[in-house]
Design a protein around this motif. Structure first.
Motif, PDB file in Angstrom:
ATOM      1  N   MET A   1       0.850  -1.174   0.000  1.00  0.00           N
ATOM      2  CA  MET A   1       0.000   0.000   0.000  1.00  0.00           C
ATOM      3  C   MET A   1       0.894   1.235   0.000  1.00  0.00           C
ATOM      4  SD  MET A   1      -3.044   1.174   2.590  1.00  0.00           S
ATOM      5  CE  MET A   1      -2.271   0.532   4.000  1.00  0.00           C
ATOM      6  N   ASN A   2       0.430   2.271  -0.680  1.00  0.00           N
ATOM      7  CA  ASN A   2       1.256   3.469  -0.730  1.00  0.00           C
ATOM      8  C   ASN A   2       1.195   4.253   0.580  1.00  0.00           C
ATOM      9  OD1 ASN A   2      -1.172   4.881  -0.831  1.00  0.00           O
ATOM     10  ND2 ASN A   2      -1.055   5.229  -3.024  1.00  0.00           N
ATOM     11  N   ARG A   3       2.244   4.973   0.852  1.00  0.00           N
ATOM     12  CA  ARG A   3       2.400   5.682   2.127  1.00  0.00           C
ATOM     13  C   ARG A   3       1.311   6.717   2.396  1.00  0.00           C
ATOM     14  NH1 ARG A   3       5.404   3.075   5.478  1.00  0.00           N
ATOM     15  NH2 ARG A   3       7.457   2.547   4.785  1.00  0.00           N
ATOM     16  N   PRO A   4       0.972   7.584   1.430  1.00  0.00           N
ATOM     17  CA  PRO A   4      -0.061   8.588   1.735  1.00  0.00           C
ATOM     18  C   PRO A   4      -1.397   7.960   2.138  1.00  0.00           C
ATOM     19  CG  PRO A   4       1.052   9.141  -0.315  1.00  0.00           C
ATOM     20  CD  PRO A   4       1.543   7.789   0.098  1.00  0.00           C
ATOM     21  N   LEU A   5      -1.781   6.897   1.466  1.00  0.00           N
ATOM     22  CA  LEU A   5      -3.037   6.226   1.801  1.00  0.00           C
ATOM     23  C   LEU A   5      -2.947   5.602   3.191  1.00  0.00           C
ATOM     24  CD1 LEU A   5      -5.866   5.440   0.922  1.00  0.00           C
ATOM     25  CD2 LEU A   5      -4.904   3.430  -0.188  1.00  0.00           C
ATOM     26  N   GLN A   6      -1.812   5.047   3.519  1.00  0.00           N
ATOM     27  CA  GLN A   6      -1.609   4.446   4.832  1.00  0.00           C
ATOM     28  C   GLN A   6      -1.731   5.501   5.939  1.00  0.00           C
ATOM     29  OE1 GLN A   6       2.141   2.417   5.088  1.00  0.00           O
ATOM     30  NE2 GLN A   6       1.495   1.169   6.807  1.00  0.00           N
ATOM     31  N   LYS A   7      -1.194   6.691   5.699  1.00  0.00           N
ATOM     32  CA  LYS A   7      -1.297   7.778   6.675  1.00  0.00           C
ATOM     33  C   LYS A   7      -2.745   8.228   6.838  1.00  0.00           C
ATOM     34  CE  LYS A   7       3.332   9.681   6.138  1.00  0.00           C
ATOM     35  NZ  LYS A   7       4.125  10.835   5.735  1.00  0.00           N
ATOM     36  N   CYS A  27     -11.022   7.470  -2.793  1.00  0.00           N
ATOM     37  CA  CYS A  27     -11.640   6.208  -3.208  1.00  0.00           C
ATOM     38  C   CYS A  27     -12.874   6.385  -4.095  1.00  0.00           C
ATOM     39  CB  CYS A  27     -12.058   5.410  -1.975  1.00  0.00           C
ATOM     40  SG  CYS A  27     -10.711   5.025  -0.865  1.00  0.00           S
ATOM     41  N   PHE A  28     -13.337   7.615  -4.236  1.00  0.00           N
ATOM     42  CA  PHE A  28     -14.620   7.864  -4.897  1.00  0.00           C
ATOM     43  C   PHE A  28     -14.721   7.227  -6.283  1.00  0.00           C
ATOM     44  CE2 PHE A  28     -17.608  10.232  -7.488  1.00  0.00           C
ATOM     45  CZ  PHE A  28     -18.732  10.257  -6.676  1.00  0.00           C
ATOM     46  N   ASP A  29     -13.769   7.490  -7.157  1.00  0.00           N
ATOM     47  CA  ASP A  29     -13.842   6.973  -8.535  1.00  0.00           C
ATOM     48  C   ASP A  29     -13.867   5.446  -8.557  1.00  0.00           C
ATOM     49  OD1 ASP A  29     -13.898   9.516  -9.614  1.00  0.00           O
ATOM     50  OD2 ASP A  29     -11.724   9.593  -9.920  1.00  0.00           O
ATOM     51  N   HIS A  30     -13.022   4.852  -7.748  1.00  0.00           N
ATOM     52  CA  HIS A  30     -12.952   3.386  -7.697  1.00  0.00           C
ATOM     53  C   HIS A  30     -14.284   2.798  -7.229  1.00  0.00           C
ATOM     54  CE1 HIS A  30     -11.088  -0.549  -7.168  1.00  0.00           C
ATOM     55  NE2 HIS A  30     -11.711  -0.617  -6.006  1.00  0.00           N
ATOM     56  N   LEU A  31     -14.854   3.368  -6.180  1.00  0.00           N
ATOM     57  CA  LEU A  31     -16.109   2.851  -5.641  1.00  0.00           C
ATOM     58  C   LEU A  31     -17.286   3.172  -6.548  1.00  0.00           C
ATOM     59  CD1 LEU A  31     -15.623   3.691  -1.866  1.00  0.00           C
ATOM     60  CD2 LEU A  31     -15.291   1.497  -3.011  1.00  0.00           C
ATOM     61  N   PHE A  69      -5.724  -2.238  -0.156  1.00  0.00           N
ATOM     62  CA  PHE A  69      -6.907  -1.573   0.383  1.00  0.00           C
ATOM     63  C   PHE A  69      -8.100  -1.621  -0.575  1.00  0.00           C
ATOM     64  CE2 PHE A  69      -9.285   2.393   1.389  1.00  0.00           C
ATOM     65  CZ  PHE A  69      -9.702   2.037   2.656  1.00  0.00           C
ATOM     66  N   PHE A  70      -7.863  -1.406  -1.863  1.00  0.00           N
ATOM     67  CA  PHE A  70      -8.971  -1.292  -2.812  1.00  0.00           C
ATOM     68  C   PHE A  70      -9.784  -2.577  -2.979  1.00  0.00           C
ATOM     69  CE2 PHE A  70      -6.630   2.562  -3.891  1.00  0.00           C
ATOM     70  CZ  PHE A  70      -7.678   3.471  -3.832  1.00  0.00           C
ATOM     71  N   PRO A  71      -9.183  -3.747  -3.028  1.00  0.00           N
ATOM     72  CA  PRO A  71     -10.022  -4.958  -3.054  1.00  0.00           C
ATOM     73  C   PRO A  71     -10.866  -5.113  -1.789  1.00  0.00           C
ATOM     74  CG  PRO A  71      -7.842  -5.493  -3.821  1.00  0.00           C
ATOM     75  CD  PRO A  71      -7.789  -4.081  -3.296  1.00  0.00           C
ATOM     76  N   TRP A  72     -10.319  -4.693  -0.661  1.00  0.00           N
ATOM     77  CA  TRP A  72     -11.058  -4.780   0.600  1.00  0.00           C
ATOM     78  C   TRP A  72     -12.296  -3.886   0.566  1.00  0.00           C
ATOM     79  CZ3 TRP A  72     -11.858  -1.377   4.854  1.00  0.00           C
ATOM     80  CH2 TRP A  72     -12.334  -2.001   6.007  1.00  0.00           C
ATOM     81  N   ILE A  73     -12.124  -2.617   0.140  1.00  0.00           N
ATOM     82  CA  ILE A  73     -13.292  -1.729   0.097  1.00  0.00           C
ATOM     83  C   ILE A  73     -14.259  -2.129  -1.010  1.00  0.00           C
ATOM     84  CG2 ILE A  73     -12.169   0.227   1.219  1.00  0.00           C
ATOM     85  CD1 ILE A  73     -11.899   1.526  -1.533  1.00  0.00           C
ATOM     86  N   SER A  74     -13.734  -2.722  -2.090  1.00  0.00           N
ATOM     87  CA  SER A  74     -14.619  -3.185  -3.167  1.00  0.00           C
ATOM     88  C   SER A  74     -15.524  -4.309  -2.676  1.00  0.00           C
ATOM     89  CB  SER A  74     -13.798  -3.671  -4.360  1.00  0.00           C
ATOM     90  OG  SER A  74     -13.104  -2.601  -4.926  1.00  0.00           O
ATOM     91  N   THR A  75     -14.979  -5.193  -1.866  1.00  0.00           N
ATOM     92  CA  THR A  75     -15.778  -6.280  -1.302  1.00  0.00           C
ATOM     93  C   THR A  75     -16.904  -5.722  -0.440  1.00  0.00           C
ATOM     94  OG1 THR A  75     -13.870  -7.747  -1.305  1.00  0.00           O
ATOM     95  CG2 THR A  75     -15.701  -8.348   0.142  1.00  0.00           C
ATOM     96  N   ILE A  76     -16.591  -4.744   0.391  1.00  0.00           N
ATOM     97  CA  ILE A  76     -17.623  -4.127   1.226  1.00  0.00           C
ATOM     98  C   ILE A  76     -18.684  -3.469   0.351  1.00  0.00           C
ATOM     99  CG2 ILE A  76     -18.072  -2.263   2.885  1.00  0.00           C
ATOM    100  CD1 ILE A  76     -15.370  -2.942   4.177  1.00  0.00           C
TER     101      ILE A  76
END
Length: 90
Positions: A1-7, A27-31, A69-76
């Protein structure tokens, strides 16, 4: 995971509203791509996205930072869409 997202995620875990807003926009565009597959119009898709993002924030403490992170939020989001479909089924 990239650092800015982790922060951002670490700040969100501390209930930092600004970080939550930043995560939402990150995350808006992805979701949204996920939500438009389940809803016919944009307004319903945004409503679904907001419901799903609330669940993401509420379950963020269960997220494993070692995983992407993105697969996790996609599952939700997909599960939220399925729950919405079942709830509104006529």
């Amino acid at each position: 995971m990239n650092r800015p997202l982790q922060k951002i995620i670490k700040k969100c875990l501390k209930n930092d509203r600004k970080a939550q807003f930043e995560l939402y926009h990150h995350c808006f565009d992805h979701l949204m791509r996920t939500c438009v597959r389940y809803k016919r119009n944009r307004e319903d898709a945004v409503s679904l996205l907001n419901d799903g993002f609330l669940k993401v924030l509420l379950k963020l403490d269960k997220y494993d930072p070692k995983q992407d992170f993105f697969p996790w939020i996609s599952t939700i989001m997909v599960r939220t869409a399925i729950d919405d479909f079942r709830k509104n089924k006529t």
